[in-house]
Design a protein around this motif. Structure first.
Motif, PDB file in Angstrom:
ATOM      1  N   THR A 153      -9.000  -3.044  -3.494  1.00  0.00           N
ATOM      2  CA  THR A 153     -10.440  -2.984  -3.198  1.00  0.00           C
ATOM      3  C   THR A 153     -10.946  -1.552  -3.260  1.00  0.00           C
ATOM      4  OG1 THR A 153     -10.094  -2.785  -0.799  1.00  0.00           O
ATOM      5  CG2 THR A 153     -10.311  -5.015  -1.696  1.00  0.00           C
ATOM      6  N   GLN A 154     -10.105  -0.587  -2.927  1.00  0.00           N
ATOM      7  CA  GLN A 154     -10.534   0.803  -2.882  1.00  0.00           C
ATOM      8  C   GLN A 154     -10.347   1.518  -4.227  1.00  0.00           C
ATOM      9  OE1 GLN A 154     -12.161   1.704   0.054  1.00  0.00           O
ATOM     10  NE2 GLN A 154     -11.824  -0.510   0.147  1.00  0.00           N
ATOM     11  N   ARG A 155      -9.189   1.345  -4.850  1.00  0.00           N
ATOM     12  CA  ARG A 155      -8.959   2.059  -6.118  1.00  0.00           C
ATOM     13  C   ARG A 155      -9.836   1.515  -7.239  1.00  0.00           C
ATOM     14  NH1 ARG A 155      -3.615   2.316  -3.980  1.00  0.00           N
ATOM     15  NH2 ARG A 155      -3.145   4.498  -3.482  1.00  0.00           N
ATOM     16  N   ASN A 185       0.476   4.086  -2.708  1.00  0.00           N
ATOM     17  CA  ASN A 185       0.117   5.427  -2.237  1.00  0.00           C
ATOM     18  C   ASN A 185       1.131   6.466  -2.701  1.00  0.00           C
ATOM     19  OD1 ASN A 185      -2.107   4.372  -0.915  1.00  0.00           O
ATOM     20  ND2 ASN A 185      -1.148   4.370   1.108  1.00  0.00           N
ATOM     21  N   SER A 232      -2.692   2.553  -9.317  1.00  0.00           N
ATOM     22  CA  SER A 232      -2.219   3.732  -8.595  1.00  0.00           C
ATOM     23  C   SER A 232      -1.622   4.783  -9.528  1.00  0.00           C
ATOM     24  CB  SER A 232      -1.181   3.328  -7.540  1.00  0.00           C
ATOM     25  OG  SER A 232       0.040   2.941  -8.136  1.00  0.00           O
ATOM     26  N   GLN A 234       0.822  -1.208   0.000  1.00  0.00           N
ATOM     27  CA  GLN A 234       0.000   0.000   0.000  1.00  0.00           C
ATOM     28  C   GLN A 234       0.857   1.260   0.000  1.00  0.00           C
ATOM     29  OE1 GLN A 234      -2.992   0.056   3.055  1.00  0.00           O
ATOM     30  NE2 GLN A 234      -4.124  -1.673   2.204  1.00  0.00           N
ATOM     31  N   THR A 282     -18.962   0.372  -7.364  1.00  0.00           N
ATOM     32  CA  THR A 282     -19.020  -0.752  -6.426  1.00  0.00           C
ATOM     33  C   THR A 282     -19.418  -2.062  -7.092  1.00  0.00           C
ATOM     34  OG1 THR A 282     -19.554   0.737  -4.600  1.00  0.00           O
ATOM     35  CG2 THR A 282     -20.107  -1.583  -4.311  1.00  0.00           C
ATOM     36  N   GLU A 304      -2.686  -3.688  -9.071  1.00  0.00           N
ATOM     37  CA  GLU A 304      -2.875  -2.632  -8.078  1.00  0.00           C
ATOM     38  C   GLU A 304      -1.862  -1.504  -8.270  1.00  0.00           C
ATOM     39  OE1 GLU A 304      -4.561  -4.560  -4.099  1.00  0.00           O
ATOM     40  OE2 GLU A 304      -2.983  -5.801  -4.989  1.00  0.00           O
ATOM     41  N   ARG A 344     -12.759   0.137  -6.908  1.00  0.00           N
ATOM     42  CA  ARG A 344     -14.127   0.606  -6.652  1.00  0.00           C
ATOM     43  C   ARG A 344     -14.306   2.050  -7.088  1.00  0.00           C
ATOM     44  NH1 ARG A 344     -15.765   3.799  -2.974  1.00  0.00           N
ATOM     45  NH2 ARG A 344     -13.863   3.588  -1.728  1.00  0.00           N
ATOM     46  N   LYS A 345     -13.308   2.903  -6.816  1.00  0.00           N
ATOM     47  CA  LYS A 345     -13.408   4.308  -7.192  1.00  0.00           C
ATOM     48  C   LYS A 345     -13.445   4.485  -8.707  1.00  0.00           C
ATOM     49  CE  LYS A 345     -10.831   7.350  -5.117  1.00  0.00           C
ATOM     50  NZ  LYS A 345      -9.653   7.987  -4.477  1.00  0.00           N
ATOM     51  N   GLY A 386      -4.302  -1.906  -2.040  1.00  0.00           N
ATOM     52  CA  GLY A 386      -5.210  -0.808  -2.359  1.00  0.00           C
ATOM     53  C   GLY A 386      -6.234  -1.147  -3.417  1.00  0.00           C
ATOM     54  N   ASN A 403      -9.708  12.208  -2.847  1.00  0.00           N
ATOM     55  CA  ASN A 403      -9.775  11.582  -1.527  1.00  0.00           C
ATOM     56  C   ASN A 403     -10.281  12.541  -0.450  1.00  0.00           C
ATOM     57  OD1 ASN A 403      -8.610   9.071  -2.438  1.00  0.00           O
ATOM     58  ND2 ASN A 403      -6.644  10.119  -2.528  1.00  0.00           N
TER      59      ASN A 403
END
Length: 261
Positions: A146-148, A91, A118, A87, A155, A114, A150-151, A144, A220
């Motif tokens: 699951t979050q990136r 990030n 990013s 992560q 969803t 992933e 989704r964004k 990261g 964010n």
């Protein structure tokens, strides 16, 4: 500095980072640590105005080194450290104020996908595939993803892709807006370079970096916080030599000669 897991090429203020950890460009813990050091160096390098990440050989990156996991099973702290390292790399790539382009030349799976997520811009070869197969290992994406994802996709699509563990073709990646462009394999790097040039050529890096910061950090934050950042960065540029040069050049109908300060 000599890099063990990457090869660098620099031309026209564009640095290409070629992942080179054969046979499939695995993102081992030492590789991740080296990439973090490299990107910190590139962030401070005045001769780097845009960055392209791609892979050596057939793969972009096949993800984390699963063999590392064997000795760490049964230790929650070790699992946390693995996730934190991945992560942190992603990030830091996302937070770079210089444009970062992923030129996905082949399979980008798990942590490799992933890492691509990013980046600020993604181009896929027509031979590439992308996916997050971690559930097949009894794990979840932890760099990261699951979050990136989704964004980017929303969803429902993120749930579909992660829960089914299926891979996507280049066409499907563009259709879901995971990648902005798909290109023939032999044209991938030419297109990535052209995109990188379009981001920085004829532009002041003082404004390019602030634009990237506002967009990425704003995604964010709340709208209010994002607009506050935008106002502050706009006002800061009124003190810059480049804003003065750019505005005068526009009024005088000539090309600006930016100082990047």
């Amino acid at each position: 500095m000599n890099w063990k897991y990457v090869t660098l090429k620099k031309e026209h203020f564009i640095t290409t980072v070629i992942l080179n950890n054969p046979p499939v460009n695995t993102l081992s813990s030492p590789c991740i640590a080296e990439l973090r050091s490299l990107f910190r160096e590139l962030a401070a390098d005045d001769d780097t105005r845009a960055i392209i990440i791609t892979g050596e050989g057939r793969f972009f990156a096949a993800g984390a080194d699963i063999k590392e996991f064997v000795s760490k099973l049964g230790d929650e702290k070790q699992g946390l450290a693995l996730a934190e390292g991945g992560q942190a790399l992603c990030n830091e790539v996302e937070a770079l104020k210089k444009p970062v382009i992923a030129a996905i030349n082949g399979p980008a799976l798990g942590g490799g996908f992933e890492l691509a997520l990013s980046c600020h811009f993604r181009i896929v070869s027509d031979q590439a595939t992308v996916g997050l197969p971690e559930l097949k290992l009894g794990l979840i994406p932890a760099f990261g993803g699951t979050q990136r994802l989704r964004k980017i996709t929303g969803t429902a699509a993120a749930l579909d892709l992660i829960l089914t563990s299926r891979t996507l073709s280049a066409h499907e990646a563009v259709e879901l807006k995971i990648a902005q462009l798909a290109e023939k394999e032999e044209e991938l790097m030419n297109t990535a370079t052209a995109v990188a040039m379009s981001f920085v050529e004829g532009k002041s890096m003082t404004s390019v970096m602030r634009a990237v910061e506002c967009i990425i950090q704003g995604s964010n934050e709340s709208m209010e916080r994002g607009l506050e950042r935008e106002r502050k960065r706009f006002a800061e540029l009124f003190l810059s030599s480049d804003a003065k040069e750019g505005i005068h050049a526009f009024v005088e109908k000539r090309k600006p000669d930016f100082y990047h300060s």
